[in-house]
Design an enzyme around this catalytic site. Sequence first.
Site, PDB file in Angstrom:
ATOM      1  N   TYR A  56      43.100  48.880  55.252  1.00  0.00           N
ATOM      2  CA  TYR A  56      43.533  49.040  53.860  1.00  0.00           C
ATOM      3  C   TYR A  56      44.795  49.884  53.756  1.00  0.00           C
ATOM      4  CZ  TYR A  56      39.371  46.529  52.591  1.00  0.00           C
ATOM      5  OH  TYR A  56      38.429  45.532  52.473  1.00  0.00           O
ATOM      6  N   GLN A  89      40.190  39.006  39.963  1.00  0.00           N
ATOM      7  CA  GLN A  89      39.545  39.157  41.259  1.00  0.00           C
ATOM      8  C   GLN A  89      40.464  39.866  42.241  1.00  0.00           C
ATOM      9  OE1 GLN A  89      37.354  35.305  42.371  1.00  0.00           O
ATOM     10  NE2 GLN A  89      38.676  34.630  40.701  1.00  0.00           N
ATOM     11  N   ASN A  90      41.711  40.074  41.851  1.00  0.00           N
ATOM     12  CA  ASN A  90      42.698  40.673  42.746  1.00  0.00           C
ATOM     13  C   ASN A  90      42.576  42.191  42.764  1.00  0.00           C
ATOM     14  OD1 ASN A  90      43.632  38.065  43.108  1.00  0.00           O
ATOM     15  ND2 ASN A  90      45.191  38.257  41.508  1.00  0.00           N
ATOM     16  N   VAL A  91      42.866  42.775  43.906  1.00  0.00           N
ATOM     17  CA  VAL A  91      42.775  44.235  44.031  1.00  0.00           C
ATOM     18  C   VAL A  91      44.127  44.902  43.832  1.00  0.00           C
ATOM     19  CG1 VAL A  91      40.742  44.108  45.511  1.00  0.00           C
ATOM     20  CG2 VAL A  91      43.008  44.155  46.575  1.00  0.00           C
ATOM     21  N   ASP A  92      45.193  44.110  43.665  1.00  0.00           N
ATOM     22  CA  ASP A  92      46.504  44.691  43.383  1.00  0.00           C
ATOM     23  C   ASP A  92      46.558  45.149  41.928  1.00  0.00           C
ATOM     24  OD1 ASP A  92      47.544  42.489  41.622  1.00  0.00           O
ATOM     25  OD2 ASP A  92      47.400  41.313  43.450  1.00  0.00           O
ATOM     26  N   HIS A 107      36.768  43.073  41.821  1.00  0.00           N
ATOM     27  CA  HIS A 107      36.566  43.311  43.249  1.00  0.00           C
ATOM     28  C   HIS A 107      37.135  44.641  43.730  1.00  0.00           C
ATOM     29  CE1 HIS A 107      36.164  38.668  43.772  1.00  0.00           C
ATOM     30  NE2 HIS A 107      35.090  39.223  43.263  1.00  0.00           N
ATOM     31  N   GLY A 183      44.924  30.512  39.208  1.00  0.00           N
ATOM     32  CA  GLY A 183      45.011  30.805  40.630  1.00  0.00           C
ATOM     33  C   GLY A 183      43.706  31.118  41.328  1.00  0.00           C
ATOM     34  N   THR A 184      42.622  30.509  40.895  1.00  0.00           N
ATOM     35  CA  THR A 184      41.353  30.691  41.582  1.00  0.00           C
ATOM     36  C   THR A 184      40.647  29.349  41.671  1.00  0.00           C
ATOM     37  OG1 THR A 184      39.197  31.796  41.557  1.00  0.00           O
ATOM     38  CG2 THR A 184      40.235  31.387  39.421  1.00  0.00           C
TER      39      THR A 184
END
Length: 239
Positions: A56, A89-92, A107, A183-184
Site C-alpha cells: 500500500y 468502490q475505488n480507494v482513491d 472498500h 466503470g464497474t
Amino acid sequence: MKQIKKIVVLTGAGMSVESGLTTFRDAGGLWDNYPVERVATHEGWEADPCYVNDFYNMLRTKYKDVRPCEGHKLVASLEDDYEVTVVTQNVDALHEAAGSTKVIHLHGELMKMCSSRDVDNPRCHVTLPHEGFGNTGMEVPHGAKAADGSLLRPYIVFFGEAVPNMEIAVQEALSADIFVIIGTSLNVYPAASLVQYVRPGTPVYLIDPKPVTTRQGITHIQSGASEGMRQLTEILKQQ
C-alpha cells in the site's frame, strides 16, 4: 418551488482508468503481480503485515500525483443542478479532488490508516500525508502504531470482511431519483447489488465501454467514463 432531484452515482475501477490508474482485476491489473491473498485479506495481513504495508505504500507513491479525469469533474458538476451522492468502490480520492462533496467509500480509503484491532474506530484513524512517515508523509513505517497501541493497517476493506458503509449506500440507492453506474462490471458484490434497491421506474444509466448484459430498464451508454458522462449530461439537460 421545484424539488431538486437526487442522483446516486456508483463508480468502479473504470472511473479512474482515464486518470492513469491500473485496475485490480483486468488483465495486466495489480492482482496479476501481487497475490490477492497476500495483500488484501486478513490472513495475509496477519501472516506478513510488513509485506502488506509495503504494497500500500507503493500504491500511494503511484497515486500521489494522479489527477481527476474529465469524468470525475463532470460527476462533480452534477451538483450544480442535483443533489448528488457518489458511492465508489475505488480507494482513491479522485472524486473528492474533482469537487464531489458527498462520497461514500465502500472498500476503504488508500490515504487512511486505521487500528488493526478496531478498524472503524475514528479515534485511531490516521490520514496521510502524516508527519514523520517518510519524505512524502505517505510511507508508513513498519511497526507504526495506532492510538490504541495496535499496528496501523491500511484502511481497506479486505476480502472476506464486512463492508461497513454498505447499509448507508443502500439507503442512498433507495432514495435515488436517477441512478448512474460508471466503470464497474456489476460483478463485485455486495456493491453490485445496490441497483436492486433502486425504486421501480427510476431511470438507471450504465456507462461502460464494454458490452454489458443489463436488465430491462437500464440504459447502457457504451463509452468510457469521460465520454459517457458527456453524453449523460446532454441526456439530463433534455429531461
